[in-house]
Design an enzyme around this catalytic site. Structure first.
Site, PDB file in Angstrom:
ATOM      1  N   CYS A 120      62.101 -26.879  16.093  1.00  8.84           N
ATOM      2  CA  CYS A 120      60.934 -27.405  15.375  1.00  8.84           C
ATOM      3  C   CYS A 120      60.271 -28.630  16.019  1.00  8.84           C
ATOM      4  O   CYS A 120      59.049 -28.718  16.033  1.00  8.84           O
ATOM      5  CB  CYS A 120      61.273 -27.754  13.919  1.00  8.84           C
ATOM      6  N   ASP A 121      61.012 -29.588  16.497  1.00 14.25           N
ATOM      7  CA  ASP A 121      60.416 -30.816  17.030  1.00 14.25           C
ATOM      8  C   ASP A 121      60.884 -31.050  18.459  1.00 14.25           C
ATOM      9  O   ASP A 121      61.527 -32.054  18.769  1.00 14.25           O
ATOM     10  CB  ASP A 121      60.787 -32.003  16.134  1.00 14.25           C
ATOM     11  N   ILE A 122      60.564 -30.105  19.339  1.00 15.10           N
ATOM     12  CA  ILE A 122      60.990 -30.241  20.739  1.00 15.10           C
ATOM     13  C   ILE A 122      60.097 -31.276  21.423  1.00 15.10           C
ATOM     14  O   ILE A 122      58.878 -31.178  21.386  1.00 15.10           O
ATOM     15  CB  ILE A 122      60.877 -28.883  21.467  1.00 15.10           C
TER      16      ILE A 122
END
Length: 1275
Positions: A120-122
């Protein structure tokens, strides 16, 4: 519960800190994240998603804890920093490196997606590097299971923690802001409001690959709205490296980015196409091809099954579920689902609330870091500092060059605390002013409050100003008119104290009118009040327009003061206003950075102020002038330069020295401090005029604030080399500075450390004086006060920075000191008569050796300075000492016999301090064995008794440490090599000397025997060396000589050594028996047992019990050995071999005196120590088996009572059985014992209770034995 040792801080966020740590008792380093409990949802999410994942491209989770104030997450330590750091440092990466890094990213993300996890938050800050360059996904705070609502999960955890679900909707709303990641790498569909998906993660990977190659992300803007528009509407530009000399992107790479950065997720690359892309050069050719979304779902279903099932059945189950229309997100297995958050709890919930002290702060100093640690979006930036790669780089990692060191030091000379500005006008510390009052009845205009004035409309404001100007400009025809004007000026003084009102009034026509009246008003009371209004306006205004006539006011005030210079009262009225105007101009010019010609004023103003400083003026005038200089020189402006003259320093110093009021003294020295910031020669002029000793004395006796300013003055002067050589040689100066480390003021201690650092940089010899004056103790004290993880106040933070630089310098300086010592010794090696130059070098370098001792005894310095390089240098120094001791090298004539002996003693003491901390030697075992032990062994032969004893003690203790240490993976071979070297050293050099060593007076034999104990316990082959060296007779001689002090160290070592020798299977027992082993053991056991059984003598009881246990152990080994020989003889008796039978008979005959110990062993059976009972009973059992009831006192009335008590009190059937078998053997082998038992009423009653039919539970073995004994006595 195991504790953790925390080392340096390697990352920090607003609510979290990451430390490099180690589990206590191991050498496994980990990363430990300490976070506030408000981050529980994020941390719980991280744990539940990663607690069972093991993959080379994902940071491994170890465990987590909850203490009273924090959550602690223990994960794998990555030593290469973050990908963000790498990109920032290199600006852009070559395509080959991007490919290698990309393979790691794809491998890790593919594994996560197969498990049903979306990251989700790469972003680059969440990707960490392991040492060899492997990328790993970290920080799963915002990751989730596919199809899951993360907001609901966060709210669920938070509600559970809050004790219920009340206010659940409020919680969910508050979680919305917590689940948002970095928008820079967010896919367009997610920006529009869609959920995260496999496809959105692949978009983020495309952004990362783009940024690695070009040095910047494909879409970026400081404005969120502009960034959103770019992501949704624009196509990324072709990736171009920042470095124009680098090759352009290949067609394969460009094609890959185009596929990943498709705005339409349906057109974006899937896993199958991504893994098969030509850019990877078939790196994933052997990878699992189940990479479509459907395959990923199948993989999750397979993982969810709890039992072993046939793969075909799994496939059928999966297909049937798909046929029913289930979505992948609806098939969450127990592996990730967390409907009840109590399912995942940190260890404290199971083991009781933990104390913060389970995470112990290492003595090692904590470097300050500007990096942060991410546990929520927008808060953190992950960073891991490099670990040491080899022992030799332990000190050099993070080594500062002198240029960098001094650059950092210059930034610390002046602090905000040194540059505080207070008002010149109405300053109560200068002169107390009467309160300003006005009468609204005679004001003749509306008496608006400040709040009312702020909200006046423009027309109303103009009307108000016109009224004020009209009244001020009116003529004073009567006393009433003068009073009215003074009343109005008092009102203006009241409202001028507000910044916004003051700014508007200063830039209004009123200001010009006030200047005019200051010049022409016939009444000096009105002039004084006008001056006060002008001063207050200047003091509180926030900006200055260029057309404001401030310079006119300055010129006028200068003229008025000069014309009325002898009127002290008038000067007291006008000087504050003049000062506030000059300071206002200076601050505005500093803001605008360029001098304004319109703000230039005449030199007369400086002249007037300098005259006000001089001797003979009233102290109030002096104070005002000094205050003006103090404030103006805080700025970097042309106005400040006007005060820099050759006489300003001595004048201010005179004020400081000859004033009685502390406030004036502080102002004078503060002004001097700020002038020195512009020109260090100002303080130099003071020292040249009054003398350095006078200045040092003033520093020592001053109040805290003055000491702070004076330390700043000295630091500023040292930083630019003024009086450098004189100051760094002045011992009184150094001693005074060190005494200031006792100050309660954090700033004074910090600045004292900074001054000392400057001195030590240029004069290494002062480090010795500083250490002797307890510098190391002060460093340790302040290091403990600065606890990592706490919000530090500015004073503590400043102290930490100064202290860190000083520690780093000293750590870096130690190898140079050792190098100088080694050079001086190497130059005279083998010489009987050193040259004059060599003598001078020895006298300069060898006295610095105590510095080493001071540092290795410090918990702050010891872990940093004891490195492989240090131990190698130390071993080389010991080799030179061996040469000196043997007479090969002569330094006594150069530095004197006393100094020479002191040097040797301190060198040996330094190593003695090091071996108190065995963990320091764990990584450097071979260095110690190869370079330190050989010269120590040679010093054992020294003619000097003190060195002989000292070196033998060090050798003994070091050997004991080395042979008992365990080694981790990969260290076995080095351990074996060092063991063989150690064995050879002791065998070839040390053992031949033992013939003389063991006959020396105490405590020499004790240390020599301790070494033998360690070696025989660790290495059984060493037992043969002891026998071959013919040491057995000597050992027994030592026993005879020290028998009177049986509890002494020597006898303890002898008994421990005998225990090792007897217990060794390869030991030559015949040799031991020939040397009188039996008689020695009988005597020692008798004496030791007597001490233990003496109830009146409680002193040394523990020591005697330990010794007794060792002796019983020896006795048991002897009897077991004899029993084995006898058993062997009985087995071979049928074969007719007479040799074995004769040997057994001879051995039984040799051991017969041991039967005398039976009457001693029986009283030992009731001992409180169960181990004493265990070994005593076993010895007694074997003795009666071998010799029956030969001892006539075996069943004396006292012993009978002991047996009766034991059979009654012992509940263990095994113990009862052993006692009964001993009794049975005694009475069946000796009629006298049988008769004694017949008359032993208490023992017979005890036996009857154990026999069958007694009414109590009877053991199947114990009862028949008791019955058999009773039948033997006719009961």
């Amino acid at each position: 519960m195991e504790n953790f040792i925390l080392y340096e801080e390697i990352g920090r966020g607003s609510k979290s800190v990451v430390y490099k740590g180690r589990r206590k008792g191991t050498i496994n380093f980990v990363a430990i994240l300490c976070t506030d409990k408000c981050k529980r949802p994020e941390i719980t999410n991280w744990v539940r998603l990663t607690h069972e994942i093991k993959h080379k491209n994902i940071v491994t989770f170890h465990e987590w804890y909850e203490t009273s104030n924090h959550l602690w997450l223990v994960v794998e330590l990555c030593t290469g920093g973050s990908l963000k750091t790498v990109i920032a440092q290199d600006e852009n990466l070559p395509e080959d490196v991007v490919r290698e890094f990309g393979i790691d990213l794809i491998s890790g993300l593919h594994h996560l997606h197969k498990l049903g996890i979306l990251f989700c938050d790469i972003s680059p800050r969440k990707i960490l590097l392991e040492g060899p360059g492997t990328l790993k996904f970290s920080n799963f705070c915002l990751a989730k299971v596919e199809g899951e609502n993360l907001e609901e999960f966060f709210a669920l955890v938070a509600a559970e923690e809050g004790g219920g679900d009340s206010g659940e909707n409020v919680l969910k709303k508050s979680m919305k802001s917590r689940v948002k990641g970095s928008p820079v790498y967010t896919a367009p569909e997610v920006v529009r409001g869609a959920e995260f998906s496999i496809s959105s993660d692949l978009w983020s990977v495309g952004c990362l690959l783009y940024e690695m190659f070009s040095g910047k992300p494909p879409f970026f803007s400081e404005s969120i709205s502009e960034l959103t528009e770019k992501i949704l509407c624009e196509d990324p530009l072709p990736p171009i490296p920042k470095d124009s000399s680098c090759p352009k992107a290949s067609s394969d790479f460009t094609n890959l980015l185009d596929g990943l950065l498709q705005r339409d997720p349906q057109k974006r690359l899937t896993w199958t196409r991504l893994l098969q892309h030509s850019f990877w050069k078939k790196a994933f050719a052997g990878a699992d091809q189940e990479s479509s979304v459907e395959d990923l779902s199948l993989s999750r279903n397979t993982m969810e099954c709890s039992g072993p099932q046939d793969s075909k059945e799994l496939l059928q189950n999966s297909q049937s579920r798909q046929a029913k229309g289930h979505k992948s997100g609806q098939r969450l297995g127990h592996y990730f689902r967390l409907e009840n958050p109590t399912e995942f709890r940190p260890k404290s919930t199971l083991e009781g609330q933990l104390n913060e002290s389970m995470f112990l702060l290492s003595s090692r100093p904590t470097p300050r870091t500007s990096t942060a640690v991410e546990v929520s979006p927008g808060e953190d930036r992950t960073h891991c500092s490099p670990q040491k790669t080899s022992p030799l780089t332990k000190i050099t990692s993070g080594r500062l060059s002198q240029q960098d060191l001094e650059s950092q030091m210059r930034e610390l000379i002046y602090t905000d605390s040194d540059l505080v500005v207070t008002p010149i006008i109405d300053n109560p510390k200068i002169m107390k002013q009467p309160p300003v009052k006005f009468d609204p009845k005679i004001l003749h205009l509306p008496a608006y409050s400040v709040d009312k004035l702020l909200f006046l409309k423009d027309q109303d404001w103009n009307d108000f100003l016109q009224q004020v100007c009209s009244q001020i400009d009116s003529t004073e025809k009567s006393m009433g008119a003068s009073r009215a004007k003074l009343n109005l000026l008092c009102y203006l003084c009241m409202v001028a104290g507000h910044q916004e009102v003051a700014t508007r009034l200063l830039h209004s026509p009123l200001f010009k009118l006030l200047i005019q009246h200051l010049r022409i008003a016939p009444n000096w009371d009105i002039r004084a009040k006008v001056a006060r209004v002008i001063g207050l306006l200047a003091s509180h205004t926030t900006e200055l327009q260029e057309n404001t006539p401030v310079v006119e006011a300055i010129v006028l005030l200068t003229e008025l003061i000069r014309e009325n210079f002898r009127n002290s009262k008038l000067k007291q009225c006008l000087l504050p206003t003049l000062g506030e105007l000059i300071y206002l101009v200076a601050t505005q010019e500093e803001k605008k950075k360029n001098p304004r010609e319109c703000w230039a004023f005449p030199l007369a103003a400086y002249t007037v102020l300098m005259r006000c400083l001089r001797e003979g003026e009233e102290r109030v005038v002096n104070h005002m002038a000094a205050k003006i200089i103090e404030n103006v020189c805080t700025t970097f402006s042309a106005q400040a330069q006007g005060f820099i003259t050759g006489e300003i320093g001595p004048i201010l110093w005179y004020l400081f020295r000859h004033s009685t009021a502390d406030s004036l003294r502080i102002t004078a020295v503060s002004a001097l401090c700020r002038i020195t910031r512009h020109s260090p020669t100002a303080f130099q002029n003071v020292i040249e005029k009054v003398g350095l000793n006078s200045v040092i004395n003033s520093l020592a006796s001053a109040i805290c604030k003055v000491q702070q300013y004076m330390l700043t003055l000295f630091t500023a002067m040292l930083s630019c080399g003024v009086h450098l050589q004189r100051l760094i040689q002045e011992k009184d100066f150094v001693s005074t500075i060190i005494r200031l480390l006792e100050s309660p003021s954090t700033y004074i201690r910090a600045k004292a450390f900074l001054v000392l650092l400057y001195i030590l940089i240029y004069n290494r010899e002062m480090l010795l004086l500083s250490c002797q004056a307890r510098l190391v103790m002060y460093i340790e004290r302040d290091s403990r006060k600065i606890t990592p993880g706490k919000e530090q106040q500015s004073g503590n933070e400043y102290l930490s920075k100064c202290l860190d630089l000083l520690i780093r310098h000293i750590v870096q300086e130690l190898p140079r000191i050792l190098g100088d010592i080694l050079n001086s010794l190497a130059n005279v090696s083998g010489r009987k008569h050193p040259s004059t130059v060599q003598v001078k070098q020895l006298k300069m370098c060898l006295p610095l050796m105590p510095i080493v001792l001071h540092l290795v005894t410090s918990q702050v310095f010891r872990p940093q300075v004891v490195t492989e390089e240090f131990l190698f240098s130390y071993g080389t120094i010991l080799s030179h000492i061996k040469s000196v001791d043997s007479g090969e090298t002569n330094i006594d004539g150069a530095i004197g016999l006393t100094a020479s002996e002191e040097f040797i003693k301190i060198t040996l003491s330094a190593f003695e301090a090091i071996i108190q901390y065995p963990i320091l030697l764990k990584d450097y075992r071979s260095t110690v064995v190869d370079y330190i032990l050989p010269p120590l062994v040679s010093l054992v032969q020294s003619q000097n008794v003190e060195w002989r004893l000292f070196s033998l003690r060090l050798l003994s203790e070091t050997t004991s440490l080395l042979v008992n240490q365990e080694f981790g993976d990969g260290k076995e071979k080095a351990s074996v090599d060092s063991d063989s070297n150690l064995l050879a050293l002791i065998r070839d050099v040390l053992l031949p000397q033992y013939e003389h060593i063991l006959v020396e007076p105490d405590p020499v034999p004790a240390y020599a025997l301790k070494l033998l104990v360690a070696m025989t316990e660790h290495n059984p082959t060493f037992t043969r060396l002891v026998e071959e060296s013919k040491l057995i007779p000597l050992i027994f001689e030592v026993t005879l000589e020290h028998q009177e002090s049986i509890l002494g160290n020597t006898m303890q070592s002898v008994i421990a050594l005998l225990n090792n020798l007897v217990a060794c299977k390869d030991s030559n027992m015949k040799l031991l028996y020939e040397q009188g082993l039996v008689s020695h053991i009988c005597n020692l056991l008798t004496e030791t047992a007597t001490l233990c059984l003496d109830v009146d003598n409680k002193n040394n009881n523990e020591m005697a019990a330990a010794l007794l246990f060792s002796l019983l152990d020896i006795l048991h080994s002897m009897l077991t050995y004899t029993s084995g020989i006898v058993r062997l003889a009985l087995q071979t008796q049928k074969s007719g071999s007479g040799e074995d039978i004769q040997a057994a008979e001879d051995l039984l005959l040799l051991n017969r005196p041991l039967t005398d110990l039976i009457s001693l062993l029986i009283p030992l059976l009731p001992n409180e120590d169960p181990e004493i009972f265990d070994v005593s009973s076993k010895c007694l059992s074997i003795l009666v088996q071998l010799y029956g009831g030969e001892n006539p006192d075996s069943l004396s009335p006292e012993n009978v009572e002991i047996f009766a008590h034991l059979l009654t009190s012992k509940e263990d059937p095994k113990e009862q059985k052993l006692l009964l078998r001993i009794l049975r053997r005694m009475i069946t082998s000796n009629e006298k014992h049988l008769e004694s038992l017949k008359n032993a009423g208490s023992l017979l009653r005890a036996l009857e209770r154990l026999a069958p039919g007694s009414g109590s539970f009877a053991d199947s073995v114990v009862a028949p034995l008791a019955l058999e004994i009773l039948q033997a006595v006719g009961r």
